[in-house]
Design a protein around this motif. Structure first.
Motif, short mmCIF file in Angstrom:
data_model
loop_
_atom_site.label_atom_id
_atom_site.label_comp_id
_atom_site.label_asym_id
_atom_site.label_seq_id
_atom_site.Cartn_x
_atom_site.Cartn_y
_atom_site.Cartn_z
N GLU A 19 16.43 41.11 52.12
CA GLU A 19 16.44 42.07 53.25
C GLU A 19 17.82 42.67 53.41
N MET A 20 18.83 41.80 53.33
CA MET A 20 20.19 42.29 53.48
C MET A 20 20.50 43.32 52.40
N LEU A 21 20.20 42.97 51.15
CA LEU A 21 20.61 43.89 50.08
C LEU A 21 19.84 45.21 50.14
N GLU A 22 18.58 45.15 50.52
CA GLU A 22 17.82 46.40 50.65
C GLU A 22 18.37 47.26 51.78
N LEU A 23 18.67 46.63 52.91
CA LEU A 23 19.14 47.41 54.06
C LEU A 23 20.56 47.93 53.83
N LEU A 24 21.40 47.09 53.23
CA LEU A 24 22.78 47.52 52.96
C LEU A 24 22.80 48.72 52.03
N ARG A 25 22.05 48.66 50.93
CA ARG A 25 22.08 49.78 49.98
C ARG A 25 21.45 51.04 50.59
N THR A 26 20.45 50.84 51.45
CA THR A 26 19.83 51.99 52.12
C THR A 26 20.84 52.66 53.05
N ARG A 27 21.55 51.87 53.84
CA ARG A 27 22.52 52.45 54.78
C ARG A 27 23.70 53.10 54.05
N ILE A 28 24.16 52.47 52.99
CA ILE A 28 25.26 53.04 52.21
C ILE A 28 24.81 54.38 51.59
N GLN A 30 22.35 56.37 52.68
CA GLN A 30 22.16 57.39 53.73
C GLN A 30 23.48 58.04 54.09
N ASN A 40 23.37 56.68 45.69
CA ASN A 40 24.11 55.54 45.15
C ASN A 40 24.28 55.65 43.64
N PHE B 18 28.05 44.94 45.02
CA PHE B 18 27.15 46.09 44.95
C PHE B 18 26.44 46.16 43.59
N LEU B 21 23.74 43.58 43.62
CA LEU B 21 22.54 43.88 44.41
C LEU B 21 21.73 45.00 43.80
N GLU B 22 22.39 46.00 43.21
CA GLU B 22 21.65 47.07 42.55
C GLU B 22 20.88 46.55 41.35
N ARG B 25 17.91 44.07 42.43
CA ARG B 25 16.72 44.73 42.97
C ARG B 25 16.00 45.56 41.90
N SER B 139 24.64 36.46 53.86
CA SER B 139 23.69 37.59 53.90
C SER B 139 23.15 37.78 55.32
N LEU B 143 23.38 41.08 57.52
CA LEU B 143 22.13 41.65 58.02
C LEU B 143 22.18 41.84 59.54
N LEU B 146 24.17 44.87 60.26
CA LEU B 146 23.44 46.10 59.93
C LEU B 146 22.43 46.42 61.04
#
Lengths: 154, 154
Positions: A19-28, A30, A40, B18, B21-22, B25, B139, B143, B146
């Motif tokens: 969840e953290m990695l999905e939300l972090l990469r989404t916010r970065i 955006q 990204n 980063f 996480l990329e 995922r 994490s 989270l 975020l």
């Protein structure tokens, strides 16, 4: 539903991490999109090329660095070429290089300060220096494993 | 190019985190796609709904859980509705619910064991139990930050 093959404890650890990695990469992303019109993936390509000797790298090498499959890499570079951020050039008789253009260099220079601020706000400043170092060290361990798995699959 | 606003040390910590996480995922999604025809986002929606009471949740709530903006949420749910994995139903006079369908439930049940194996292979088994707990705890801290930032922006 408990996932087969993971204990409750492992599943919880995975979920909060994912969840953290999905939300972090989404916010970065955006923020990058809104402030600089970059994804990204765009940013990664520009950062890697801007630091490579003469701003160029074998496309094969770039794909390995980013961990992208051939078709994803191809589509990504095609989009960036159309936007004038990079160019593809034949290099000797065998390979193709990706080269950052002056426009690409200007784009990452313009995007970097605000991007760094966002990284600081959402990631660096949330952690103690010790947590940051631990997180980076464990990330390195996971990354090594992912790269080994990639090599084994080659 | 050193990013303004981050020290060399912070930049290195961010980059390895980063990249990890990329790549993690990406590999998890490739496996889900190949084994079950699901994206990470599909899997998240199915997992959340399959564990919600009666397999349903307010769409607004689902968006908050996943951290998606309205338009991304809308497109994601539209695609899943077309594939029969979920349905959207009006709930009372105010809201809309997303509901997992029998097909959606069957899809996640079929996908879960192999997905869990891949999570174990690429993540859980790469770390000592202590590293896993530390990573999950940090994490969780990121989270929380975020989510607070999201709330502040609401």
């Amino acid at each position: 539903m408990a996932q087969q093959g993971l204990s409750e404890h492992e599943l919880r650890a995975w979920r909060v991490s994912f969840e953290m990695l999905e939300l972090l990469r989404t916010r970065i992303e955006q923020h990058l999109q809104a402030s600089a019109g970059l994804s990204n993936a765009d940013y990664t390509v520009l950062a890697v090329l801007s630091e490579a000797p003469e701003g160029r790298m074998r496309i094969y090498e770039l794909g390995r660095t980013a961990g992208w499959e051939k078709s994803r890499l191809h589509h990504q570079l095609t989009r960036m070429t159309k936007r004038g951020l990079i160019a593809r050039e034949r290099c000797g008789s065998r390979g193709m290089d990706a080269v950052i253009t002056p426009e690409g260099l200007a784009a990452i220079k313009a995007a970097a300060p605000s991007h760094a601020q966002e990284v600081r706000r959402l990631f660096i400043d949330r952690l103690t220096p010790e947590e940051l170092d631990r997180f980076a060290a464990i990330s390195g361990t996971i990354l090594d494993g992912l790269r080994q798995a990639d090599k084994a699959a080659d």
